[in-house]
Write a protein that holds these residues in place. Structure first.
Motif, short mmCIF file in Angstrom:
data_model
loop_
_atom_site.label_atom_id
_atom_site.label_comp_id
_atom_site.label_asym_id
_atom_site.label_seq_id
_atom_site.Cartn_x
_atom_site.Cartn_y
_atom_site.Cartn_z
N HIS A 122 0.85 -1.19 0.00
CA HIS A 122 0.00 0.00 0.00
C HIS A 122 0.88 1.24 0.00
CE1 HIS A 122 1.08 0.30 4.20
NE2 HIS A 122 0.30 1.34 4.38
N ASP A 123 0.26 2.40 -0.07
CA ASP A 123 0.99 3.66 -0.07
C ASP A 123 0.71 4.40 1.23
OD1 ASP A 123 2.10 6.15 -0.43
OD2 ASP A 123 1.10 6.55 -2.34
N PRO A 124 1.60 4.29 2.22
CA PRO A 124 1.35 4.92 3.51
C PRO A 124 1.38 6.45 3.47
CG PRO A 124 3.56 4.01 3.45
CD PRO A 124 2.87 3.57 2.19
N THR A 125 1.79 7.05 2.36
CA THR A 125 1.84 8.51 2.27
C THR A 125 0.48 9.11 1.94
OG1 THR A 125 2.42 8.59 -0.09
CG2 THR A 125 4.24 8.39 1.51
N GLN A 126 -0.53 8.28 1.68
CA GLN A 126 -1.85 8.81 1.31
C GLN A 126 -2.67 9.28 2.50
OE1 GLN A 126 -4.12 6.48 -1.45
NE2 GLN A 126 -2.39 6.18 -2.80
N GLY A 127 -2.16 9.12 3.70
CA GLY A 127 -2.87 9.61 4.87
C GLY A 127 -4.10 8.79 5.19
N MET A 128 -5.22 9.43 5.32
CA MET A 128 -6.46 8.76 5.73
C MET A 128 -7.22 8.19 4.53
SD MET A 128 -6.45 9.11 9.00
CE MET A 128 -5.92 10.14 10.33
N ARG A 129 -6.49 7.46 3.69
CA ARG A 129 -7.13 6.83 2.52
C ARG A 129 -6.16 5.84 1.88
NH1 ARG A 129 -6.75 9.08 -2.89
NH2 ARG A 129 -4.80 10.20 -3.05
N GLN A 130 -6.71 5.04 0.99
CA GLN A 130 -5.95 4.21 0.08
C GLN A 130 -6.71 4.22 -1.23
OE1 GLN A 130 -2.86 2.42 0.02
NE2 GLN A 130 -2.67 3.91 1.66
N GLY A 131 -6.10 4.81 -2.26
CA GLY A 131 -6.77 4.91 -3.55
C GLY A 131 -8.08 5.67 -3.41
N ASN A 132 -9.17 5.08 -3.90
CA ASN A 132 -10.48 5.72 -3.84
C ASN A 132 -11.16 5.58 -2.49
OD1 ASN A 132 -10.37 6.62 -6.50
ND2 ASN A 132 -11.19 4.69 -7.28
N ASP A 133 -10.65 4.72 -1.62
CA ASP A 133 -11.21 4.53 -0.29
C ASP A 133 -10.72 5.66 0.61
OD1 ASP A 133 -12.52 2.17 -1.02
OD2 ASP A 133 -10.82 0.93 -0.44
N ARG A 134 -11.64 6.45 1.13
CA ARG A 134 -11.28 7.60 1.96
C ARG A 134 -11.94 7.50 3.32
NH1 ARG A 134 -9.20 11.86 -1.08
NH2 ARG A 134 -9.27 11.46 -3.31
N GLY A 135 -11.20 7.87 4.34
CA GLY A 135 -11.72 7.88 5.69
C GLY A 135 -10.64 7.44 6.67
N THR A 136 -10.84 7.79 7.93
CA THR A 136 -9.84 7.47 8.94
C THR A 136 -9.62 5.97 9.10
OG1 THR A 136 -11.53 7.58 10.66
CG2 THR A 136 -10.27 9.60 10.24
N GLN A 137 -10.62 5.17 8.73
CA GLN A 137 -10.48 3.72 8.88
C GLN A 137 -9.48 3.12 7.88
OE1 GLN A 137 -13.15 5.25 7.54
NE2 GLN A 137 -14.29 3.95 6.15
N TYR A 138 -9.06 3.88 6.87
CA TYR A 138 -8.13 3.38 5.86
C TYR A 138 -6.69 3.82 6.09
CZ TYR A 138 -12.51 2.32 3.54
OH TYR A 138 -13.76 1.84 3.26
N ARG A 139 -6.40 4.37 7.26
CA ARG A 139 -5.05 4.85 7.56
C ARG A 139 -4.07 3.68 7.70
NH1 ARG A 139 -8.10 5.32 12.33
NH2 ARG A 139 -7.14 4.43 14.19
N SER A 140 -2.80 3.99 7.61
CA SER A 140 -1.73 3.02 7.79
C SER A 140 -1.47 2.81 9.27
CB SER A 140 -0.43 3.53 7.17
OG SER A 140 -0.33 3.17 5.85
N GLY A 141 -1.22 1.58 9.65
CA GLY A 141 -0.85 1.32 11.03
C GLY A 141 -0.20 -0.04 11.17
N ILE A 142 0.80 -0.10 12.01
CA ILE A 142 1.41 -1.37 12.40
C ILE A 142 1.16 -1.49 13.89
CG2 ILE A 142 3.54 -2.71 12.59
CD1 ILE A 142 4.68 -0.97 10.31
N TYR A 143 0.44 -2.50 14.30
CA TYR A 143 0.08 -2.70 15.70
C TYR A 143 0.89 -3.89 16.19
CZ TYR A 143 -3.42 0.48 14.11
OH TYR A 143 -4.04 1.58 13.56
N THR A 144 1.82 -3.62 17.08
CA THR A 144 2.82 -4.62 17.44
C THR A 144 2.46 -5.41 18.69
OG1 THR A 144 4.09 -2.96 18.66
CG2 THR A 144 4.66 -3.29 16.35
N TYR A 145 3.02 -6.58 18.77
CA TYR A 145 2.89 -7.48 19.91
C TYR A 145 4.28 -7.66 20.51
CZ TYR A 145 -1.74 -8.55 18.09
OH TYR A 145 -3.05 -8.46 17.65
N GLY A 146 4.67 -6.74 21.36
CA GLY A 146 5.96 -6.86 22.04
C GLY A 146 7.03 -5.94 21.49
N ALA A 147 8.09 -5.81 22.29
CA ALA A 147 9.19 -4.91 21.98
C ALA A 147 9.93 -5.30 20.71
CB ALA A 147 10.16 -4.84 23.16
N GLU A 148 10.10 -6.60 20.48
CA GLU A 148 10.84 -7.05 19.30
C GLU A 148 10.14 -6.61 18.01
OE1 GLU A 148 12.12 -11.32 17.46
OE2 GLU A 148 12.45 -11.05 19.61
#
Length: 155
Positions: A122-148
């Motif tokens: 995906h393109d994480p520089t698009q902010g709150m969207r991906q392509g034609n999909d717009r909205g805060t739910q389409y933002r980039s995020g990595i949700y980690t499980y632990g320090a590693e």
């Protein structure tokens, strides 16, 4: 958790989020494609990862065919509203991100390989969207499980 978003934030403040509900919405218990359980804890030796990178249906498909990925599941994370519906998330008034949770065997696929799929998928520089999909739910995020995982995501 590692979160990124470019551009002006449109996130709903916690005190303005929809109230949601105390009871989780009923969902499938097994994955339609793999037939594996969706609600059980990962088996011994397996690890989990979670990514937000646009509409979760397409993102999930990127991961479920990877050798070493045991099961994938879609849902919402990082929001304020408990147990939101799809319509509530799409309203932009929950703060949630569409995400894919990936249960994987680290002896067959590395977390770094999953990160590569994230960055190339995906393109994480698009902010709150991906392509034609717009909205805060389409933002980039990595949700980690632990320090590693957090260190690997930051790298």
């Amino acid at each position: 958790m590692f979160f990124m978003s470019r551009g002006k934030s449109q996130m709903v403040p916690r005190d303005q989020a929809l109230p949601g509900r105390g009871t989780p919405i009923a969902t499938a218990t097994t994955h339609f494609v793999t037939g594996r359980p969706l609600q059980a804890a990962p088996e011994a030796g397996l690890q989990e990862a979670m990514f937000g990178m646009g509409c979760f249906w397409g993102v999930e498909r990127m991961f479920w065919g990877i050798d070493g990925v045991w099961v994938t599941m879609v849902g919402y994370a990082a929001g304020h509203t408990p147990n939101p519906t799809y319509e509530e998330v799409c309203s932009g008034k929950t703060g949630h991100n569409e995400v894919v949770r990936v249960i994987f065997d680290p002896s067959r696929v590395s977390y770094e390989t999953l990160l590569k799929i994230f960055w190339e998928g995906h393109d994480p520089t698009q902010g709150m969207r991906q392509g034609n999909d717009r909205g805060t739910q389409y933002r980039s995020g990595i949700y980690t499980y632990g320090a590693e995982q957090a260190q690997a995501a930051q790298a």
